[in-house]
Write a protein that holds these residues in place. Structure first.
Motif, PDB file in Angstrom:
ATOM      1  N   PRO A   1       0.817  -1.222   0.000  1.00 20.16           N
ATOM      2  CA  PRO A   1       0.000   0.000   0.000  1.00 20.16           C
ATOM      3  C   PRO A   1       0.848   1.269   0.000  1.00 20.16           C
ATOM      4  CG  PRO A   1      -0.019  -1.026   2.182  1.00 20.16           C
ATOM      5  CD  PRO A   1       0.747  -1.949   1.290  1.00 20.16           C
ATOM      6  N   ASN A   2       2.142   1.129   0.339  1.00 20.07           N
ATOM      7  CA  ASN A   2       3.025   2.296   0.419  1.00 20.07           C
ATOM      8  C   ASN A   2       4.022   2.351  -0.738  1.00 20.07           C
ATOM      9  OD1 ASN A   2       1.885   2.963   3.023  1.00 20.07           O
ATOM     10  ND2 ASN A   2       3.086   1.256   3.844  1.00 20.07           N
ATOM     11  N   TYR A   3       3.694   1.687  -1.844  1.00 17.05           N
ATOM     12  CA  TYR A   3       4.637   1.654  -2.977  1.00 17.05           C
ATOM     13  C   TYR A   3       4.887   3.071  -3.491  1.00 17.05           C
ATOM     14  CZ  TYR A   3       6.948  -0.368  -7.075  1.00 17.05           C
ATOM     15  OH  TYR A   3       7.864  -0.730  -8.025  1.00 17.05           O
ATOM     16  N   PHE A   4       6.146   3.350  -3.821  1.00 20.09           N
ATOM     17  CA  PHE A   4       6.516   4.731  -4.168  1.00 20.09           C
ATOM     18  C   PHE A   4       6.043   5.165  -5.555  1.00 20.09           C
ATOM     19  CE2 PHE A   4      10.117   2.192  -5.629  1.00 20.09           C
ATOM     20  CZ  PHE A   4      10.471   2.772  -6.841  1.00 20.09           C
ATOM     21  N   LYS A   5       5.576   4.213  -6.390  1.00 20.85           N
ATOM     22  CA  LYS A   5       5.097   4.599  -7.716  1.00 20.85           C
ATOM     23  C   LYS A   5       3.590   4.821  -7.654  1.00 20.85           C
ATOM     24  CE  LYS A   5       8.576   1.938 -10.212  1.00 20.85           C
ATOM     25  NZ  LYS A   5       8.809   0.980 -11.290  1.00 20.85           N
ATOM     26  N   PRO A   6       3.142   6.030  -7.936  1.00 21.28           N
ATOM     27  CA  PRO A   6       1.702   6.337  -7.825  1.00 21.28           C
ATOM     28  C   PRO A   6       0.855   5.416  -8.707  1.00 21.28           C
ATOM     29  CG  PRO A   6       2.992   8.330  -8.247  1.00 21.28           C
ATOM     30  CD  PRO A   6       3.928   7.176  -8.403  1.00 21.28           C
ATOM     31  N   GLY A   7      -0.202   4.844  -8.112  1.00 21.81           N
ATOM     32  CA  GLY A   7      -1.161   4.045  -8.896  1.00 21.81           C
ATOM     33  C   GLY A   7      -0.753   2.613  -9.142  1.00 21.81           C
ATOM     34  N   LEU A   8       0.453   2.211  -8.734  1.00 14.17           N
ATOM     35  CA  LEU A   8       0.913   0.831  -8.963  1.00 14.17           C
ATOM     36  C   LEU A   8       1.164   0.138  -7.630  1.00 14.17           C
ATOM     37  CD1 LEU A   8       3.492   1.351 -11.878  1.00 14.17           C
ATOM     38  CD2 LEU A   8       1.207   0.349 -12.057  1.00 14.17           C
ATOM     39  N   PRO A   9       1.059  -1.200  -7.592  1.00 16.96           N
ATOM     40  CA  PRO A   9       0.540  -2.076  -8.635  1.00 16.96           C
ATOM     41  C   PRO A   9      -0.991  -2.077  -8.602  1.00 16.96           C
ATOM     42  CG  PRO A   9       1.135  -3.376  -6.730  1.00 16.96           C
ATOM     43  CD  PRO A   9       1.462  -1.947  -6.387  1.00 16.96           C
ATOM     44  N   HIS A  10      -1.606  -2.778  -9.561  1.00 13.92           N
ATOM     45  CA  HIS A  10      -3.061  -2.801  -9.661  1.00 13.92           C
ATOM     46  C   HIS A  10      -3.683  -3.965  -8.894  1.00 13.92           C
ATOM     47  CE1 HIS A  10      -2.489   0.272 -12.626  1.00 13.92           C
ATOM     48  NE2 HIS A  10      -1.855  -0.543 -13.439  1.00 13.92           N
ATOM     49  N   LEU A  11      -2.966  -5.087  -8.842  1.00 12.45           N
ATOM     50  CA  LEU A  11      -3.527  -6.319  -8.269  1.00 12.45           C
ATOM     51  C   LEU A  11      -3.429  -6.324  -6.742  1.00 12.45           C
ATOM     52  CD1 LEU A  11      -1.691  -8.529 -10.864  1.00 12.45           C
ATOM     53  CD2 LEU A  11      -4.199  -8.360 -10.734  1.00 12.45           C
ATOM     54  N   ASP A  12      -4.371  -7.015  -6.102  1.00 15.07           N
ATOM     55  CA  ASP A  12      -4.311  -7.182  -4.637  1.00 15.07           C
ATOM     56  C   ASP A  12      -3.295  -8.259  -4.259  1.00 15.07           C
ATOM     57  OD1 ASP A  12      -6.192  -5.280  -4.039  1.00 15.07           O
ATOM     58  OD2 ASP A  12      -7.876  -6.691  -3.988  1.00 15.07           O
ATOM     59  N   GLU A  13      -3.212  -9.287  -5.096  1.00 19.07           N
ATOM     60  CA  GLU A  13      -2.341 -10.417  -4.747  1.00 19.07           C
ATOM     61  C   GLU A  13      -1.828 -11.110  -6.009  1.00 19.07           C
ATOM     62  OE1 GLU A  13      -3.422 -12.789  -1.202  1.00 19.07           O
ATOM     63  OE2 GLU A  13      -3.239 -14.553  -2.497  1.00 19.07           O
ATOM     64  N   VAL A  14      -0.586 -11.563  -5.937  1.00 16.30           N
ATOM     65  CA  VAL A  14       0.000 -12.349  -7.028  1.00 16.30           C
ATOM     66  C   VAL A  14       0.538 -13.645  -6.436  1.00 16.30           C
ATOM     67  CG1 VAL A  14       1.854 -12.500  -8.734  1.00 16.30           C
ATOM     68  CG2 VAL A  14       0.635 -10.341  -8.434  1.00 16.30           C
ATOM     69  N   GLU A  15       0.142 -14.746  -7.048  1.00 14.35           N
ATOM     70  CA  GLU A  15       0.695 -16.056  -6.663  1.00 14.35           C
ATOM     71  C   GLU A  15       1.553 -16.527  -7.829  1.00 14.35           C
ATOM     72  OE1 GLU A  15      -0.639 -20.550  -5.222  1.00 14.35           O
ATOM     73  OE2 GLU A  15      -2.175 -19.087  -5.770  1.00 14.35           O
ATOM     74  N   LEU A  16       2.829 -16.707  -7.547  1.00 17.50           N
ATOM     75  CA  LEU A  16       3.780 -17.126  -8.580  1.00 17.50           C
ATOM     76  C   LEU A  16       4.169 -18.573  -8.316  1.00 17.50           C
ATOM     77  CD1 LEU A  16       5.356 -15.745 -10.981  1.00 17.50           C
ATOM     78  CD2 LEU A  16       7.276 -15.565  -9.409  1.00 17.50           C
ATOM     79  N   LEU A  17       3.781 -19.453  -9.245  1.00 16.62           N
ATOM     80  CA  LEU A  17       4.051 -20.884  -9.079  1.00 16.62           C
ATOM     81  C   LEU A  17       5.242 -21.291  -9.929  1.00 16.62           C
ATOM     82  CD1 LEU A  17       0.331 -21.763  -9.469  1.00 16.62           C
ATOM     83  CD2 LEU A  17       1.599 -22.294  -7.416  1.00 16.62           C
ATOM     84  N   GLY A  18       5.956 -22.298  -9.491  1.00 19.93           N
ATOM     85  CA  GLY A  18       7.012 -22.895 -10.312  1.00 19.93           C
ATOM     86  C   GLY A  18       6.470 -24.183 -10.895  1.00 19.93           C
TER      87      GLY A  18
END
Length: 534
Positions: free
Chosen positions: A232-249
């Motif tokens: 929620p405190n990311y320094f780039k305004p408006g990013l990221p858009h997604l609430d959650e990312v699950e990255l699978l191998g």
């Protein structure tokens, strides 16, 4: 995508079938296009259209799959060595700089990075940036992150690159002075790469992934999955858009594609040409093709037999069915290479070095000259290195009358990089794109390079690499890099028949993704920009 525009009039059904079945050659396709048949942009070899015109939707959970997964998966930037590591780490960390879709270095955690002589660099940090645990980013974090690559105990993959860092000084909390041992005007590009992502001062335990990145690490299970929630405190305004990312191998190619087409996954990396064809035949999924400097190479060790004989190496260069590999194995998703790691579209490409033709007679001449007529040579291949199994088999076929007997031995992908890569006398490697030729040459071609794949050593080459770093005159630089490519072309044991476009698959519910030449999945950073349509 891949369909005719509605306004293009009647379409020959046989022609449509040829396109959907992939039996239309690229040349025929180009003829069709020049004849004025209107097609949408999703067809083979054409850049994917970005989705910038649509307004991003906030929220949602995206599931993605990379082709790499093992117990050695890491959140330590110094140890990252594959696309899975890079993608995961870009979720949680940022660099001082970053590459955009035109391969230009842009400020990220650094507000500015400047040098007048290429030796002394002033790095001013962006103010107000915090780590996921709330601590502010300071000069100490930057110095710790960069200097750890110089510590032999860390065993960083960027050890050779960090060799150039002479001293680090905190001018104040928001400014670092970096002094190099010799001039290098590529520093802003180098600092944009995965090894130099910024971690917190004093970090020894990397399992928590505490960085400044777009996502906060919720779970990290090596070999299985990583989960990040929106910062929620990311320094780039408006990013990221997604609430959650699950990255699978998911190392099994079919499982990745089937997972996407069944709706379990939204975006997957590393498609085969057959996968691309299958996906293009649907209306709900797309292929993201990025022209890149990625390549699969045949590594002939020049420090052991048979590669220690230059004639054998030259014979192998004349046994590369380059066009056939691009057309059949890659189905057009690639470019012919001349055995140097510089793609034809690169501004520093040496166009005088023509790709050697497939010429079994010339190969036979060099095999005889090497005194190897009647010899048996084993080529080690593995699945998951694109084109290696087919490349080995094609060499076996085209070399039948050259007097040498090639045996192709397939080995499992699991453990390949630690057991076989750079250790077999003749075997395959796979190299992801690098943003600068200096990084590519420093890591894979210099005599002292940590990953000098073919064990090739050339003093003239080594000197040119160092000199070119400090050369500001672009014409002189181009000449130097041209000379380096000539040395690789003539003498090195890494044989690069083709460059491979990276091809990723995505559900058309995923928006905001486009082709970036810095690497697959938008330079490993798709999660920062992607969003899900409602």
């Amino acid at each position: 995508m891949g369909k005719f525009d509605k306004d293009s009039g009647a379409v020959n059904p046989a022609l449509t079938r040829m396109i959907t079945e992939g039996s239309l050659s690229r040349r025929s396709l180009m003829k069709l296009l020049s004849a004025g048949a209107a097609m949408s942009s999703g067809l083979m070899g054409f850049p994917q259209v970005g989705f910038a015109a649509e307004n991003p939707v906030k929220g949602g959970k995206l599931r993605a799959a990379m082709s790499n997964a093992s117990a050695t998966d890491t959140l330590d930037p110094a140890k990252s060595n594959n696309s899975g590591d890079y993608t995961r780490q870009y979720m949680f960390y940022n660099g001082l700089t970053e590459l955009d879709k035109n391969l230009a270095a842009k400020p990220a955690l650094a507000e500015s990075i400047e040098s007048t002589d290429g030796i002394t660099w002033q790095i001013k940090l962006r103010k107000g940036v915090t780590f996921h645990d709330g601590k502010p980013l300071t000069a100490k974090d930057v110095i710790y992150s960069l200097s750890r690559h110089k510590d032999p105990a860390v065993a960083s993959n960027a050890f050779k690159l960090a060799d150039q860092f002479k001293t680090f000084t905190a001018v104040n909390d928001n400014e670092v002075q970096l002094v190099l041992s010799s001039a290098n005007f590529d520093v802003p590009y180098m600092l944009a790469t995965p090894p130099f992502l910024i971690v917190q001062d004093g970090t020894k335990d990397f399992t928590k992934g505490i960085g400044t990145g777009p996502y906060v690490c919720k779970e990290f299970s090596p070999g299985t999955r990583s989960v990040g929630t929106r910062n929620p405190n990311y320094f780039k305004p408006g990013l990221p858009h997604l609430d959650e990312v699950e990255l699978l191998g998911v190392t099994d190619q079919a499982a990745r594609v089937n997972g996407m087409m069944s709706g379990d996954l939204h975006i997957v990396s590393t498609l085969s040409a057959a996968d691309c064809k299958r996906i293009k035949a649907t209306s709900d999924f797309g292929v993201l093709e990025s022209k890149s400097g990625m390549y699969t190479n045949l590594i002939v060790r020049t420090d052991v037999k048979p590669g220690s004989n230059e004639d054998f190496v030259l014979a192998m260069k004349y046994l590369q069915p380059r066009e056939m590999l691009v057309k059949t194995v890659l189905q057009g998703y690639g470019d012919v290479s001349n055995d140097t790691p510089v793609p034809p579209w690169h501004p520093l490409y040496n166009a005088d070095l023509k790709p050697r033709p497939l010429d079994p007679e010339k190969a036979k001449f060099h095999i005889q000259k090497a005194g190897m007529t009647g010899a048996t040579v084993e080529i080690i291949t593995t699945p998951n290195i694109e084109g290696s199994n087919e490349g080995g088999q094609l060499i076996q076929q085209v070399s039948r009358n050259t007097g040498i007997n090639f045996k192709v031995r397939r080995v499992p992908y699991d453990g390949y990089w630690s057991t076989h890569w750079t250790k077999d006398p003749v075997g395959y490697g796979s190299i992801n794109p690098r943003p600068t030729l200096d990084m590519l040459f420093s890591q894979f071609y210099m005599s002292s390079a940590p990953n000098n794949e073919s064990g090739w050593k050339n003093d003239q080459f080594d000197q040119l690499v160092v000199t070119a770093r400090g050369e500001r005159d672009q014409a002189k630089r181009k000449q130097m890099y041209g000379d380096m490519q000539k040395l690789i072309y003539d003498h090195c044991g890494t044989i690069i028949p083709t460059f491979i476009s990276s091809t990723d698959g995505y559900s058309k519910k995923v928006k905001g993704v486009e082709a970036w030449p810095s690497g697959m999945m938008m330079g490993y950073r798709f999660h920062e920009f992607a969003w899900l349509s409602a």
